[in-house]
Design a protein around this motif. Structure first.
Motif, PDB file in Angstrom:
ATOM      1  N   ASP A 159       0.840  -1.205   0.000  1.00  0.00           N
ATOM      2  CA  ASP A 159       0.000   0.000   0.000  1.00  0.00           C
ATOM      3  C   ASP A 159       0.872   1.251   0.000  1.00  0.00           C
ATOM      4  N   ILE A 160       1.926   1.266   0.817  1.00  0.00           N
ATOM      5  CA  ILE A 160       2.833   2.418   0.882  1.00  0.00           C
ATOM      6  C   ILE A 160       3.489   2.652  -0.472  1.00  0.00           C
ATOM      7  N   ILE A 161       3.986   1.581  -1.098  1.00  0.00           N
ATOM      8  CA  ILE A 161       4.669   1.706  -2.392  1.00  0.00           C
ATOM      9  C   ILE A 161       3.713   2.235  -3.457  1.00  0.00           C
ATOM     10  N   ALA A 162       2.488   1.718  -3.467  1.00  0.00           N
ATOM     11  CA  ALA A 162       1.491   2.152  -4.456  1.00  0.00           C
ATOM     12  C   ALA A 162       1.135   3.620  -4.263  1.00  0.00           C
ATOM     13  N   ARG A 163       0.937   4.037  -3.025  1.00  0.00           N
ATOM     14  CA  ARG A 163       0.577   5.444  -2.757  1.00  0.00           C
ATOM     15  C   ARG A 163       1.745   6.376  -3.044  1.00  0.00           C
ATOM     16  N   GLY A 164       2.969   5.917  -2.780  1.00  0.00           N
ATOM     17  CA  GLY A 164       4.137   6.733  -3.061  1.00  0.00           C
ATOM     18  C   GLY A 164       4.287   7.050  -4.529  1.00  0.00           C
ATOM     19  N   LYS A 165       3.861   6.112  -5.400  1.00  0.00           N
ATOM     20  CA  LYS A 165       3.977   6.311  -6.849  1.00  0.00           C
ATOM     21  C   LYS A 165       3.151   7.499  -7.338  1.00  0.00           C
ATOM     22  N   LEU A 166       2.103   7.867  -6.590  1.00  0.00           N
ATOM     23  CA  LEU A 166       1.282   9.018  -6.964  1.00  0.00           C
ATOM     24  C   LEU A 166       2.111  10.296  -7.039  1.00  0.00           C
ATOM     25  N   TRP A 167       3.166  10.358  -6.209  1.00  0.00           N
ATOM     26  CA  TRP A 167       4.031  11.544  -6.190  1.00  0.00           C
ATOM     27  C   TRP A 167       5.411  11.264  -6.808  1.00  0.00           C
ATOM     28  N   GLY A 168       5.526  10.145  -7.494  1.00  0.00           N
ATOM     29  CA  GLY A 168       6.778   9.837  -8.176  1.00  0.00           C
ATOM     30  C   GLY A 168       7.864   9.276  -7.274  1.00  0.00           C
ATOM     31  N   TRP A 169       7.495   8.756  -6.100  1.00  0.00           N
ATOM     32  CA  TRP A 169       8.479   8.207  -5.158  1.00  0.00           C
ATOM     33  C   TRP A 169       8.544   6.692  -5.315  1.00  0.00           C
ATOM     34  N   ASP A 170       9.758   6.171  -5.390  1.00  0.00           N
ATOM     35  CA  ASP A 170       9.942   4.716  -5.462  1.00  0.00           C
ATOM     36  C   ASP A 170      10.262   4.195  -4.065  1.00  0.00           C
ATOM     37  N   LEU A 171       9.220   3.895  -3.313  1.00  0.00           N
ATOM     38  CA  LEU A 171       9.391   3.441  -1.932  1.00  0.00           C
ATOM     39  C   LEU A 171       9.701   1.950  -1.832  1.00  0.00           C
ATOM     40  N   SER A 172       9.887   1.310  -2.995  1.00  0.00           N
ATOM     41  CA  SER A 172      10.378  -0.075  -2.954  1.00  0.00           C
ATOM     42  C   SER A 172      11.874  -0.099  -2.676  1.00  0.00           C
ATOM     43  N   LEU A 173      12.544   1.044  -2.882  1.00  0.00           N
ATOM     44  CA  LEU A 173      13.966   1.155  -2.575  1.00  0.00           C
ATOM     45  C   LEU A 173      14.161   1.419  -1.083  1.00  0.00           C
ATOM     46  N   PRO A 174      15.298   1.006  -0.504  1.00  0.00           N
ATOM     47  CA  PRO A 174      15.615   1.415   0.870  1.00  0.00           C
ATOM     48  C   PRO A 174      15.745   2.940   0.926  1.00  0.00           C
ATOM     49  N   HIS A 175      15.402   3.522   2.069  1.00  0.00           N
ATOM     50  CA  HIS A 175      15.499   4.979   2.243  1.00  0.00           C
ATOM     51  C   HIS A 175      16.215   5.313   3.550  1.00  0.00           C
ATOM     52  N   VAL A 176      16.776   6.497   3.571  1.00  0.00           N
ATOM     53  CA  VAL A 176      17.365   7.074   4.780  1.00  0.00           C
ATOM     54  C   VAL A 176      16.720   8.431   5.007  1.00  0.00           C
TER      55      VAL A 176
END
Length: 407
Positions: free
Chosen positions: A160-177
């Motif tokens: 759900d997080i990854i799908a919603r992030g795509k709305l703003w062009g964010w690739d939340l499937s990648l690790p983040h800091v």
């Protein structure tokens, strides 16, 4: 004559709006009418639109300097080597500042005419900026609501997080800091929110120049940056992140001085549902950067030692531990404070007699005598590993608590 001319300009600009024209069309039309270059900037002096072919280009920051000698309503704009004298008017609505309108190179004899025109044109530009601000605010409200849930651990479904992030062009499937940039000594009921907005713009500008899609959120005294970590070694990523942070801090020093920006960096997390941990760690690192001045303005949570455990521990319990370890020595050493200083330096220099003696400008025998006295007072063996650990923790508690009390 000036009234008729100003109404003509206003009508031309309103027609542009009615025909669906945006900020660029308004700027071009105004520039053509007054036969001058026109710049529209936001509250951070970042160019929104400009008619200059070189310099003062869209997205660029510039400085606004007073003329010498000062001239009412006139300033000097400077972006790199490019300079321009300009008439300026604030664009605001209901006491909310939206930006600034600049008419460049006004000449010596046309102040009155251009001032009448610029003030008449002002209302149309305010309408357009207000519309853009409302659209941006509506978009940010949805975005910030999602980021709030993400950064406070309110969403557990990674898909759900990854799908919603795509709305703003964010690739939340990648690790983040997560990195937190905080304006020190922020006051809610002041103009400090404009400074935080400027900081947000600086970070956004640096990220865009690196062609990076990042997550950015402005929140009270801080700007939160979540950066994707691509497949690279930790050391390489730290160097890359330091480069971004140092670029931001260099621009912040130029634009926000004398105010101080402190930076805390959380750890890398593979799953987006764990990103809130990185944010909480970044916030702790920011607070500790203010308390532990020797750490500098950038603190990585993963590089903190026992301080990160002590920071969140019960203050009374920490005080009791500190007093249990060092109270007798402080009582004996109340006047000179030399035994406390000796013991702390001995621990700082890893219990190396020569290094400690050199640092304190003492003869090694004098140092041995002091250490013997310390052992007698505390009834401890300084050669014992557990004793050394307890003493190090006690000193860290001392500095941490005293720093908190000063803030």
């Amino acid at each position: 004559m000036m009234v008729e001319e100003s109404l003509q300009l206003q009508n031309e600009l309103l027609n542009k709006l009615v025909q669906g024209g945006g900020l660029k069309e308004l700027v071009d039309s105004a520039a053509h009418f007054v036969q001058r270059e026109v710049v529209i900037a936001n509250t951070s002096n970042r160019v929104l639109e400009s008619t200059f072919s070189e310099g003062f280009s869209q997205g660029e920051f510039f400085a606004v300097l007073p003329l010498q000698p000062p001239v009412p309503g006139r300033v000097q704009l400077q972006a790199g080597e490019k300079k321009a004298e300009a008439l300026v008017v604030e664009l605001s609505h209901d006491a909310k500042r939206l930006g600034f309108l600049f008419i460049c190179d006004p000449g010596a004899d046309e102040d009155n005419r251009l001032k009448v025109l610029i003030h008449q044109a002002r209302n149309v530009f305010v309408l357009e900026l207000q519309k853009k601000a409302e659209l941006l605010e509506n978009s940010r409200n949805y975005q910030d609501a999602f980021l709030f849930d993400l950064l406070y651990g309110n969403i557990e479904d990674n898909a759900d997080i990854i799908a919603r992030g795509k709305l703003w062009g964010w690739d939340l499937s990648l690790p983040h800091v997560v990195t937190a940039f905080e304006l020190e000594d922020y006051e809610s009921y002041s103009q400090d929110h404009y400074l935080v907005t400027t900081l947000h713009d600086i970070i956004q500008s640096v990220a865009q120049s690196l062609d990076k899609t990042v997550i950015l959120m402005e929140k009270n005294e801080e700007v939160v940056l979540a950066l994707p970590v691509e497949a690279r070694k930790r050391r390489d990523f730290k160097a890359y992140l330091n480069m971004i942070i140092n670029q931001v801090l260099a621009q912040a020093e130029e634009r926000l001085a004398p105010r101080v920006i402190r930076v805390g960096v959380g750890r890398r997390y593979e799953q987006p549902s764990e990103l809130f941990r990185s944010y909480q760690e970044a916030k702790v690192a920011v607070k500790l950067s203010a308390l532990l001045k020797d750490k500098g303005p950038i603190v990585y949570f993963r590089e903190l030692g026992v301080e990160r455990i002590l920071y969140s521990h019960d203050k009374q319990e920490l005080l009791e531990f500190y007093r249990e370890i060092l109270a007798k020595l402080e009582a004996q050493d109340k006047q000179k404070n030399e035994l406390i200083e000796t013991l702390e330096n001995y621990l700082v220099y890893h219990c190396d007699l020569k290094a400690t003696a050199d640092a304190l400008f003492l003869h090694p025998n004098s140092l041995r005598y002091r250490l013997k006295r310390i052992e007698e007072i505390l009834d401890l063996d300084l050669e014992d590993f557990d004793t050394r650990v307890s003493l190090v923790i006690a000193f860290k508690i001392k500095h941490l608590i005293h720093s908190k009390e000063r803030l």
